[in-house]
Design an enzyme around this catalytic site. Structure first.
Site, PDB file in Angstrom:
ATOM      1  N   GLU A   1       0.805  -1.221   0.000  1.00 27.75           N
ATOM      2  CA  GLU A   1       0.000   0.000   0.000  1.00 27.75           C
ATOM      3  C   GLU A   1       0.833   1.265   0.000  1.00 27.75           C
ATOM      4  O   GLU A   1       0.487   2.253  -0.657  1.00 27.75           O
ATOM      5  CB  GLU A   1      -0.957   0.010   1.203  1.00 27.75           C
TER       6      GLU A   1
ATOM      7  N   ALA B 141     -10.591  -0.278   3.642  1.00 31.02           N
ATOM      8  CA  ALA B 141     -10.148   1.012   4.184  1.00 31.02           C
ATOM      9  C   ALA B 141      -9.074   0.803   5.248  1.00 31.02           C
ATOM     10  O   ALA B 141      -8.096   1.548   5.329  1.00 31.02           O
ATOM     11  CB  ALA B 141     -11.337   1.757   4.804  1.00 31.02           C
ATOM     12  N   ASP B 142      -9.270  -0.249   6.044  1.00 35.33           N
ATOM     13  CA  ASP B 142      -8.381  -0.518   7.175  1.00 35.33           C
ATOM     14  C   ASP B 142      -6.911  -0.643   6.747  1.00 35.33           C
ATOM     15  O   ASP B 142      -6.012  -0.325   7.504  1.00 35.33           O
ATOM     16  CB  ASP B 142      -8.810  -1.805   7.890  1.00 35.33           C
TER      17      ASP B 142
ATOM     18  N   HIS C 235     -11.503  -5.146   9.258  1.00 44.04           N
ATOM     19  CA  HIS C 235     -12.210  -5.083   7.971  1.00 44.04           C
ATOM     20  C   HIS C 235     -13.495  -4.275   8.124  1.00 44.04           C
ATOM     21  O   HIS C 235     -14.484  -4.538   7.456  1.00 44.04           O
ATOM     22  CB  HIS C 235     -12.550  -6.489   7.456  1.00 44.04           C
TER      23      HIS C 235
HETATM   24  C1  LIG Z   1      -1.500  -4.875   4.257  1.00 43.21           C
HETATM   25  C2  LIG Z   1      -2.627  -5.680   3.703  1.00 43.21           C
HETATM   26  N1  LIG Z   1      -3.134  -5.383   2.492  1.00 43.21           N
HETATM   27  C3  LIG Z   1      -4.157  -6.101   1.988  1.00 43.21           C
HETATM   28  C4  LIG Z   1      -4.689  -7.137   2.672  1.00 43.21           C
HETATM   29  C5  LIG Z   1      -5.873  -7.910   2.101  1.00 43.21           C
HETATM   30  N2  LIG Z   1      -5.486  -9.305   1.850  1.00 43.21           N
HETATM   31  C6  LIG Z   1      -5.789 -10.283   2.729  1.00 43.21           C
HETATM   32  S1  LIG Z   1      -5.170 -11.767   2.276  1.00 43.21           S
HETATM   33  C7  LIG Z   1      -4.540 -11.115   0.840  1.00 43.21           C
HETATM   34  C8  LIG Z   1      -3.765 -12.001  -0.080  1.00 43.21           C
HETATM   35  C9  LIG Z   1      -2.634 -12.648   0.646  1.00 43.21           C
HETATM   36  O1  LIG Z   1      -1.851 -13.394  -0.206  1.00 43.21           O
HETATM   37  P1  LIG Z   1      -0.598 -14.176   0.327  1.00 43.21           P
HETATM   38  O2  LIG Z   1       0.247 -13.299   1.172  1.00 43.21           O
HETATM   39  O3  LIG Z   1       0.054 -14.823  -0.832  1.00 43.21           O
HETATM   40  O4  LIG Z   1      -1.214 -15.274   1.308  1.00 43.21           O
HETATM   41  P2  LIG Z   1      -2.224 -16.458   0.937  1.00 43.21           P
HETATM   42  O5  LIG Z   1      -3.596 -15.909   1.054  1.00 43.21           O
HETATM   43  O6  LIG Z   1      -1.917 -16.910  -0.436  1.00 43.21           O
HETATM   44  O7  LIG Z   1      -1.978 -17.509   1.959  1.00 43.21           O
HETATM   45  C10 LIG Z   1      -4.811  -9.754   0.757  1.00 43.21           C
HETATM   46  C11 LIG Z   1      -4.405  -8.887  -0.362  1.00 43.21           C
HETATM   47  C12 LIG Z   1      -4.144  -7.416   3.944  1.00 43.21           C
HETATM   48  N3  LIG Z   1      -4.630  -8.407   4.723  1.00 43.21           N
HETATM   49  N4  LIG Z   1      -3.120  -6.691   4.424  1.00 43.21           N
END
Ligand SMILES: Cc1ncc(C[n+]2csc(CCOP(=O)(O)OP(=O)(O)O)c2C)c(N)n1
Ligand SMILES: [Mg+2]
Lengths: 320, 344
Positions: free
Chosen positions: A57, A81-82, A124
């Protein structure tokens, strides 16, 4: 019928269609169409202009600022947003200060899927409008209707300043309209969502609907409550608020965010300092509780204001 | 800490002849199995509308996850991430913590305040994740610094991250910090090829994530995360290296998420080639085949273990369903430890 979410999608489609400077950047916004489907099919319709970002981000917002300086009009989607807190530094220290420091505008739009839903939990569900409104240099929008979601997002892209666009996740699917609007109210102008002469509720985003429901309830008891939808929380349309309080003499400000400071406190401060003698009773505010947003719906339902708690607060004010 | 390996079917007599490695393998397999069974149950409860919010499965990642949980010791520090049900069980998190948190029981460790995978017991070394990816890595680093300040030796701290999470500033900052402080931190990267819908080609451009270890000055290890034996060896080795004072260890496992990102997602974007390829193997099946091939247990024993996992799961869910839900009138609505300073 078109939903609030589809209106956001349509506004972005129009922005991409009408302005070659627009591109969209955010996690999963490409082929997948975004976590909430706010960019559905846009990557397919506008190849190369709707890009999946890494989970970065800070860099996403920073890159948007750089692109804006070079003449682009980026739309950034935060997945929630969080998570914008991770890009906080770039938003408040860089985007917000750029024009003031250099006279070069920073026309970026940062979309924040905001607010609570059942089961969302502490990370969330947040409503972050007050945090961003606190910083000079940012415009903060919080549309409460399908029409505003559409026209205000188009405005956000057109405006030469960084806009934090707080779209409410609860409204995504719940809210429907017949069609998209062809004209819009000016940015910074509040809307009287319901007229009434006994008391004024000033609110925004999803709380507009809770407040309207409360006003319905109170109408059955013979009270006429005016409900003002701020639309943008910064700039805040003090004139419309004061004019309403001048008619009703009673003010209740309602917000979904945490209680310390914030938009409702700002409304009360302005009315108290600029319209104290319009008030027939001390103005009131109703917010979420001063704890993180709880996960379980049993707790969440009590944490945030609802039609029931708004009407109770209003009854108390009316019976003062 | 509680180690709930309660079972009607302990290792049969013949297994006393198994080597320590083989016993560990079987033990790990059973945690994997229990994780799989409980998660299948959670998915069905979710489909039945019994769970609010998301349900996130670790299907395909149990071998890697359990390898970390089982390699840690009681007093270590562990911050599990989204897909670490198996590691949680192996590290000693009671199965009830899982069902209670997912179903919002007031008796669970999070008391309905937080849900699903956002659970833990800080006092017992299980740090409850916040959603913001990367945020747990520096937290584990800090916990290790505290152990050092307090003169406590021999602790290892471990946490996990996905391929997507490696793109966060927190990942970079804290791996660097841990390296500077030479902390006994094990960071396991589950490269399951996707971050939600985003393929690794849109996440990083390096040849291999393990190459990042060089840049931070930490030791790096690669492993096939579909292979329990390899995962136990590599993760176990990394934990030992950290414990022996060789500084942070970065383990990068290759595997594939065999479920949607969450149960709301069908994962239609996952490439068929990956599903059919070596990464698409189900680690549970791979482990099972090895058990049978090596005659470490019989098919009948596997069936008994499966039944046992189902029984444990059903018991946990049934008990959770009988428990009180959170009650707003019984909440203190106070976020502070210094209660007298709370504005209420
Ligand atoms: C800083 C942040 N940005 C966005 C998210 C939203 N988000 C939750 S899980 C995810 C994907 C995660 O992918 P990865 O790190 O490869 O883990 P996996 O789900 O494949 O185990 C995202 C973008 C978040 N949790 N934290
Ligand atoms: Mg991943």
């Amino acid at each position: 019928m078109i939903t609030y979410l589809e209106a956001i999608r349509e506004a972005q489609a129009k922005a991409l269609r009408d302005d070659p400077r627009v591109y969209i950047y955010g996690q999963d916004v490409g082929q997948f169409g975004g976590a909430f489907k706010a960019t559905k099919n846009l990557a397919q319709e506008y190849p190369g202009r709707v890009l999946d970002a890494p989970i970065s981000e800070d860099a996403i917002v920073g890159s948007a600022i750089g692109a804006a300086m070079e003449g682009m009009r980026p739309i950034v989607e935060m997945q929630f947003a969080d998570f914008s807190t991770v890009g906080f530094n770039q938003i408040v220290n860089h985007a917000a200060t750029l024009h003031w420091r250099t006279a070069v505008p920073c026309p970026i739009t940062i979309r924040l899927p905001s607010g609570g839903t059942a089961g969302g939990g502490p990370f969330h569900s947040q409503s972050m409008e007050a945090i961003y409104a606190h910083y000079p240099g940012l415009i903060v929008m919080a549309p409460a209707t399908v029409e505003d979601a559409y026209s205000m997002l188009l405005e956000a892209v057109a405006i030469d300043d960084p806009v934090v666009f707080c779209e409410h996740k609860y409204l995504y699917y719940h809210l429907k309209a017949e069609s998209l609007p062809t004209e819009a109210m000016p940015t910074g102008k509040a809307r009287i969502a319901r007229t009434g002469r006994d008391a004024t509720i000033v609110t925004y985003s999803a709380m507009v609907h809770e407040s309207l429901a409360a006003a319905d309830e109170l109408a059955a008891e013979g009270w006429e409550i005016e409900v003002i939808d701020l639309r943008t929380v910064k700039p805040l349309d003090t004139d419309t608020v004061l004019a309403s309080v001048a008619r009703t003499g009673l003010l209740l400000a309602v917000g979904e965010a945490f209680p310390w400071g914030g938009v409702t406190a700002e409304i009360l401060a302005r009315v108290a300092s600029e319209g104290f003698d319009l008030l027939d009773a001390p103005p009131r505010r109703l917010n979420a509780k001063d704890t993180p947003v709880p996960y379980h719906p049993n707790l969440w339902g009590t944490h945030r204001p609802t039609a029931r708690t708004i009407s109770a607060e209003m009854r108390d004010l009316l019976r003062r | 800490m509680l180690r709930p390996m309660a079972s009607t079917a302990e290792f049969p007599r013949a297994h006393t002849e198994l080597s320590a490695t083989e016993k560990t393998f079987l033990q790990a397999y059973r945690w994997m199995l229990l994780a799989r069974v409980v998660e299948e149950k959670l998915a069905s409860l979710y489909r039945g509308g019994k769970i609010f919010g998301g349900v996130f499965l670790s299907k395909g990642q149990e071998a890697l996850s359990v390898s970390l949980g089982i390699s840690l010791r009681k007093r270590d520090i562990f911050a599990p991430l989204i897909r670490d049900q198996a590691a949680r069980l192996a590290f000693g998190e009671p199965l009830l913590d899982c069902t209670r948190t997912y179903m919002g029981s007031r008796l669970g460790p999070m008391r309905g305040r937080d849900g699903n995978v956002h659970r833990g017991r800080p006092a017992e070394g299980i740090l409850p994740m916040i959603s913001h990816l990367g945020a747990m890595i520096p937290t584990v680093a800090g916990a290790l610094m505290a152990r050092r300040f307090r003169g406590i030796q021999g602790t290892v701290g471990a946490t996990c991250i996905g391929d997507g999470g490696t793109s966060t500033g927190a990942f970079h900052e804290s791996l660097n910090l841990a390296a500077v402080e030479r902390l006994p931190l094990v960071l396991v990267v589950a490269n399951n090829q996707y971050a939600y819908s985003t393929p690794t080609t849109r996440q990083f451009a390096c040849r291999d994530l393990v190459d990042k270890a060089v840049g931070y000055g930490v030791e790096g290890h690669s492993v096939d995360g579909t292979d329990l034996l390899a995962s136990l060896q590599v993760v176990g080795h990394a934990v030992e290296r950290a414990r022996a004072g060789h500084g942070p260890q970065l383990v990068v496992a290759s595997l594939l998420r065999l479920a949607g990102h969450g149960e709301h997602d069908d994962g239609h974007y996952v490439s068929p080639g990956l599903k059919e390829g070596a990464l698409g193997r189900d680690c549970l099946k791979v482990a099972e085949e090895r058990i049978i091939d090596q005659a470490w247990a019989t098919r009948e024993e596997l069936a008994l273990w499966h039944e046992d996992a189902q029984r444990q799961t059903e018991e946990a869910v049934a008990q959770t369903l009988r428990e009180p839900l959170p009650d707003p009138s019984q909440e203190d609505w106070c976020s502070l430890a210094s209660r007298h300073l709370s504005e209420g």
